[in-house]
Write a protein that holds these residues in place. Sequence first.
Motif, mmCIF file in Angstrom:
data_model
loop_
_atom_site.group_PDB
_atom_site.id
_atom_site.type_symbol
_atom_site.label_atom_id
_atom_site.label_comp_id
_atom_site.label_asym_id
_atom_site.label_seq_id
_atom_site.Cartn_x
_atom_site.Cartn_y
_atom_site.Cartn_z
ATOM 1 N N ILE A 135 0.834 -1.200 0.000
ATOM 2 C CA ILE A 135 0.000 0.000 0.000
ATOM 3 C C ILE A 135 0.869 1.251 0.000
ATOM 4 O O ILE A 135 1.829 1.349 0.777
ATOM 5 C CB ILE A 135 -0.895 0.041 1.260
ATOM 6 N N CYS A 136 0.523 2.200 -0.853
ATOM 7 C CA CYS A 136 1.146 3.522 -0.837
ATOM 8 C C CYS A 136 0.052 4.556 -0.587
ATOM 9 O O CYS A 136 -1.013 4.496 -1.191
ATOM 10 C CB CYS A 136 1.839 3.822 -2.165
ATOM 11 N N LEU A 137 0.324 5.503 0.291
ATOM 12 C CA LEU A 137 -0.644 6.534 0.652
ATOM 13 C C LEU A 137 -0.074 7.891 0.271
ATOM 14 O O LEU A 137 1.070 8.206 0.598
ATOM 15 C CB LEU A 137 -0.915 6.469 2.158
ATOM 16 N N PRO A 150 -7.262 -12.920 4.396
ATOM 17 C CA PRO A 150 -7.766 -12.178 3.232
ATOM 18 C C PRO A 150 -9.025 -11.384 3.523
ATOM 19 O O PRO A 150 -9.215 -10.301 2.964
ATOM 20 C CB PRO A 150 -8.005 -13.267 2.186
ATOM 21 N N GLU A 151 -9.887 -11.876 4.421
ATOM 22 C CA GLU A 151 -11.136 -11.161 4.689
ATOM 23 C C GLU A 151 -10.929 -9.905 5.522
ATOM 24 O O GLU A 151 -11.840 -9.092 5.658
ATOM 25 C CB GLU A 151 -12.155 -12.089 5.368
ATOM 26 N N GLN A 152 -9.725 -9.708 6.077
ATOM 27 C CA GLN A 152 -9.445 -8.505 6.862
ATOM 28 C C GLN A 152 -8.627 -7.464 6.098
ATOM 29 O O GLN A 152 -8.418 -6.350 6.598
ATOM 30 C CB GLN A 152 -8.711 -8.878 8.154
ATOM 31 N N LEU A 153 -8.172 -7.794 4.898
ATOM 32 C CA LEU A 153 -7.304 -6.869 4.165
ATOM 33 C C LEU A 153 -8.005 -5.555 3.844
ATOM 34 O O LEU A 153 -7.462 -4.468 4.085
ATOM 35 C CB LEU A 153 -6.820 -7.521 2.869
ATOM 36 N N PHE A 154 -9.209 -5.624 3.301
ATOM 37 C CA PHE A 154 -9.876 -4.388 2.874
ATOM 38 C C PHE A 154 -10.422 -3.577 4.046
ATOM 39 O O PHE A 154 -10.363 -2.346 4.004
ATOM 40 C CB PHE A 154 -10.929 -4.685 1.811
ATOM 41 N N PRO A 155 -10.916 -4.205 5.124
ATOM 42 C CA PRO A 155 -11.220 -3.394 6.312
ATOM 43 C C PRO A 155 -9.998 -2.650 6.849
ATOM 44 O O PRO A 155 -10.101 -1.498 7.264
ATOM 45 C CB PRO A 155 -11.741 -4.432 7.312
ATOM 46 N N ALA A 156 -8.834 -3.290 6.822
ATOM 47 C CA ALA A 156 -7.615 -2.619 7.289
ATOM 48 C C ALA A 156 -7.255 -1.450 6.380
ATOM 49 O O ALA A 156 -6.920 -0.349 6.851
ATOM 50 C CB ALA A 156 -6.457 -3.616 7.355
ATOM 51 N N MET A 157 -7.343 -1.660 5.050
ATOM 52 C CA MET A 157 -7.053 -0.565 4.120
ATOM 53 C C MET A 157 -8.073 0.560 4.254
ATOM 54 O O MET A 157 -7.725 1.735 4.155
ATOM 55 C CB MET A 157 -7.012 -1.096 2.685
ATOM 56 N N ARG A 158 -9.323 0.206 4.476
ATOM 57 C CA ARG A 158 -10.362 1.226 4.688
ATOM 58 C C ARG A 158 -10.022 2.099 5.885
ATOM 59 O O ARG A 158 -10.070 3.333 5.812
ATOM 60 C CB ARG A 158 -11.708 0.533 4.917
ATOM 61 N N ASP A 159 -9.650 1.473 6.994
ATOM 62 C CA ASP A 159 -9.366 2.238 8.212
ATOM 63 C C ASP A 159 -8.137 3.118 8.042
ATOM 64 O O ASP A 159 -8.113 4.269 8.507
ATOM 65 C CB ASP A 159 -9.199 1.287 9.404
ATOM 66 N N LEU A 160 -7.106 2.594 7.370
ATOM 67 C CA LEU A 160 -5.916 3.386 7.103
ATOM 68 C C LEU A 160 -6.267 4.588 6.223
ATOM 69 O O LEU A 160 -5.880 5.720 6.520
ATOM 70 C CB LEU A 160 -4.858 2.518 6.430
ATOM 71 N N PHE A 161 -7.028 4.353 5.155
ATOM 72 C CA PHE A 161 -7.365 5.431 4.229
ATOM 73 C C PHE A 161 -8.249 6.478 4.895
ATOM 74 O O PHE A 161 -8.037 7.690 4.716
ATOM 75 C CB PHE A 161 -8.045 4.864 2.990
ATOM 76 N N LEU A 162 -9.226 6.051 5.674
ATOM 77 C CA LEU A 162 -10.108 7.005 6.346
ATOM 78 C C LEU A 162 -9.353 7.872 7.343
ATOM 79 O O LEU A 162 -9.672 9.050 7.524
ATOM 80 C CB LEU A 162 -11.247 6.263 7.049
#
Length: 202
Positions: free
Chosen positions: A7-9, A49-61
């Motif tokens: 991930i790059c932010l 795998p089911e936690q990857l997008f929740p983690a990215m969501r929280d980081l992005f938010l």
Amino acid sequence: MFSGAQICLYPMTDDFVGVILGAIDALEPYRPSFRIETDDVSTLIVGPPEQLFPAMRDLFLAAANHGIHCVLAATVSRGCPGEPDDPICTPIGHVVHDKPLDDRIAAAIAQVVDAPKTGQIVAAQFSLYPLGGGHHMDEIYGCIEFLKKSGVFDRSKNFCTKLRGDAGAVFATLSEAFLRFGALNGHVAIDLKVSANSPSAV
């Protein structure tokens, strides 16, 4: 199953260092089940795998909630045969890939409907790559059908699909695309960009 994301932010602000470091802190609740490594290019998260997008969501938010224009770029992968086994990675337990495609589409839509609302509107574009032989185009077309019914479908673009809506529903849609399409034990990759608070939003 080895699954993770690089991930790059990119926060568009003079205080980019503070925003990036604060966003990385949002990953703390995931550390018990993830391996997280940050260097000068990207942050790696490896885990279920089911936690990857929740983690990215929280980081992005955590970054986008500052009200600044912010972009997340990620390469997401599960089942890559070139990666070493890692005990932190487990099979996808709650997703049944032997169900017919129509059933998987319906189940994915139900998950998006139940996604938490965040109040942050985002746009995303991504490409899904279910790698290997077999009926991979059936999986891609099935995913596209799901996306069009997801409630956050914006439009098809060259080489990718664009989504727009509340971050909760958009990241849930991305997660369902990642988990439910492509072979259960096959290699599936996603190329992803997410943007919030863009001055050129259309």
